[in-house]
Design a protein around this motif. Structure first.
Motif, PDB file in Angstrom:
ATOM      1  N   GLY A 148      -4.696  21.251  17.981  1.00 16.78           N
ATOM      2  CA  GLY A 148      -6.119  20.996  17.901  1.00 16.78           C
ATOM      3  C   GLY A 148      -6.491  20.413  16.558  1.00 16.78           C
ATOM      4  O   GLY A 148      -5.636  19.916  15.819  1.00 16.78           O
ATOM      5  N   VAL A 149      -7.779  20.478  16.268  1.00 13.98           N
ATOM      6  CA  VAL A 149      -8.331  19.930  15.024  1.00 13.98           C
ATOM      7  C   VAL A 149      -8.785  21.086  14.145  1.00 13.98           C
ATOM      8  O   VAL A 149      -9.456  22.009  14.623  1.00 13.98           O
ATOM      9  CB  VAL A 149      -9.501  18.980  15.305  1.00 13.98           C
ATOM     10  N   VAL A 150      -8.433  21.018  12.875  1.00 16.50           N
ATOM     11  CA  VAL A 150      -8.806  22.078  11.947  1.00 16.50           C
ATOM     12  C   VAL A 150      -9.070  21.450  10.582  1.00 16.50           C
ATOM     13  O   VAL A 150      -8.495  20.408  10.251  1.00 16.50           O
ATOM     14  CB  VAL A 150      -7.695  23.148  11.856  1.00 16.50           C
ATOM     15  N   GLN A 151      -9.918  22.069   9.814  1.00 16.63           N
ATOM     16  CA  GLN A 151     -10.180  21.576   8.461  1.00 16.63           C
ATOM     17  C   GLN A 151      -9.053  22.011   7.525  1.00 16.63           C
ATOM     18  O   GLN A 151      -8.385  23.029   7.753  1.00 16.63           O
ATOM     19  CB  GLN A 151     -11.512  22.114   7.955  1.00 16.63           C
ATOM     20  N   ALA A 152      -8.890  21.257   6.467  1.00 15.31           N
ATOM     21  CA  ALA A 152      -7.893  21.604   5.461  1.00 15.31           C
ATOM     22  C   ALA A 152      -8.135  23.021   4.960  1.00 15.31           C
ATOM     23  O   ALA A 152      -9.279  23.428   4.728  1.00 15.31           O
ATOM     24  CB  ALA A 152      -7.944  20.616   4.306  1.00 15.31           C
ATOM     25  N   GLY A 153      -7.048  23.762   4.825  1.00 21.92           N
ATOM     26  CA  GLY A 153      -7.134  25.156   4.428  1.00 21.92           C
ATOM     27  C   GLY A 153      -7.193  26.121   5.585  1.00 21.92           C
ATOM     28  O   GLY A 153      -7.048  27.338   5.391  1.00 21.92           O
ATOM     29  N   GLY A 154      -7.400  25.590   6.773  1.00 20.76           N
ATOM     30  CA  GLY A 154      -7.503  26.433   7.953  1.00 20.76           C
ATOM     31  C   GLY A 154      -6.150  26.789   8.548  1.00 20.76           C
ATOM     32  O   GLY A 154      -5.094  26.469   7.981  1.00 20.76           O
ATOM     33  N   SER A 155      -6.196  27.438   9.706  1.00 17.76           N
ATOM     34  CA  SER A 155      -4.979  27.927  10.367  1.00 17.76           C
ATOM     35  C   SER A 155      -4.976  27.534  11.835  1.00 17.76           C
ATOM     36  O   SER A 155      -6.037  27.382  12.456  1.00 17.76           O
ATOM     37  CB  SER A 155      -4.893  29.459  10.272  1.00 17.76           C
TER      38      SER A 155
ATOM     39  N   VAL B  51      -5.421  17.730  10.907  1.00 13.57           N
ATOM     40  CA  VAL B  51      -6.027  18.461   9.803  1.00 13.57           C
ATOM     41  C   VAL B  51      -6.939  17.504   9.049  1.00 13.57           C
ATOM     42  O   VAL B  51      -6.484  16.510   8.485  1.00 13.57           O
ATOM     43  CB  VAL B  51      -4.963  19.043   8.858  1.00 13.57           C
ATOM     44  N   SER B  52      -8.207  17.807   9.057  1.00 13.78           N
ATOM     45  CA  SER B  52      -9.181  16.935   8.399  1.00 13.78           C
ATOM     46  C   SER B  52      -9.412  17.392   6.962  1.00 13.78           C
ATOM     47  O   SER B  52      -9.379  18.579   6.655  1.00 13.78           O
ATOM     48  CB  SER B  52     -10.493  16.942   9.173  1.00 13.78           C
ATOM     49  N   SER B  53      -9.678  16.416   6.119  1.00 16.94           N
ATOM     50  CA  SER B  53      -9.879  16.736   4.696  1.00 16.94           C
ATOM     51  C   SER B  53     -11.332  17.020   4.396  1.00 16.94           C
ATOM     52  O   SER B  53     -12.212  16.828   5.221  1.00 16.94           O
ATOM     53  CB  SER B  53      -9.388  15.575   3.833  1.00 16.94           C
TER      54      SER B  53
ATOM     55  N   GLU C 261      -1.733  16.309   5.325  1.00 14.91           N
ATOM     56  CA  GLU C 261      -0.394  15.761   5.548  1.00 14.91           C
ATOM     57  C   GLU C 261       0.397  16.538   6.609  1.00 14.91           C
ATOM     58  O   GLU C 261       1.495  16.114   6.989  1.00 14.91           O
ATOM     59  CB  GLU C 261       0.422  15.708   4.242  1.00 14.91           C
ATOM     60  N   ASP C 262      -0.158  17.637   7.101  1.00 15.36           N
ATOM     61  CA  ASP C 262       0.475  18.353   8.219  1.00 15.36           C
ATOM     62  C   ASP C 262       0.084  17.729   9.565  1.00 15.36           C
ATOM     63  O   ASP C 262       0.611  18.139  10.605  1.00 15.36           O
ATOM     64  CB  ASP C 262       0.063  19.820   8.218  1.00 15.36           C
TER      65      ASP C 262
END
Length: 119
Positions: free
Chosen positions: A10-17, A117-119, A88-89
């Motif tokens: 899925g889509v997650v913000q940077a720092g997320g899991s 992973v969005s910045s 970068e993941d």
């Protein structure tokens, strides 16, 4: 033959899991190593993490301390817990297994699940 099916991308913000899971189905004797690979756009597929039947793990350097691989032998499943995600993941993540059919071992691959992973 074994079929592998991933879920959890899925889509997650940077720092997320995010958590990925993969289950094997079909006819086979045993599953030895299971692991996760990923392929980012324009790049080669690379090993992310692998776990042996005995539970030994190995990670690519860039994910050490952030990702955790585990498996359930009885359910023929492998999991990837991804924390502190970075842009970068971002990649398609593929489940991989070394599957035994009596004395022959063959590789099996899942269809892939996209992690963004969005910045």
């Amino acid at each position: 033959q074994a079929q592998l099916a991933e879920s959890g991308g899925g889509v997650v913000q940077a720092g997320g899991s995010l958590s990925l899971s993969c289950g094997a189905s079909g006819f086979f004797s045993v599953i030895n190593d299971m692991g996760w690979y990923r392929q980012a756009p324009g790049k080669q597929r690379e090993l992310v993490a692998v776990i042996s039947r005995g539970g030994r793990t190995n990670y690519t350097d860039s994910v050490k301390g952030r990702f955790t691989i585990s498996r359930d032998i009885t359910l023929n499943k492998v999991f990837l817990q991804m924390n502190s995600l970075r842009p970068e993941d971002t990649a398609v993540y593929y489940c991989h297994a070394n599957v035994g059919y009596d004395v022959v071992y063959l590789e099996a691959w899942g269809q892939g699940t996209l992690v963004t992973v969005s910045s």
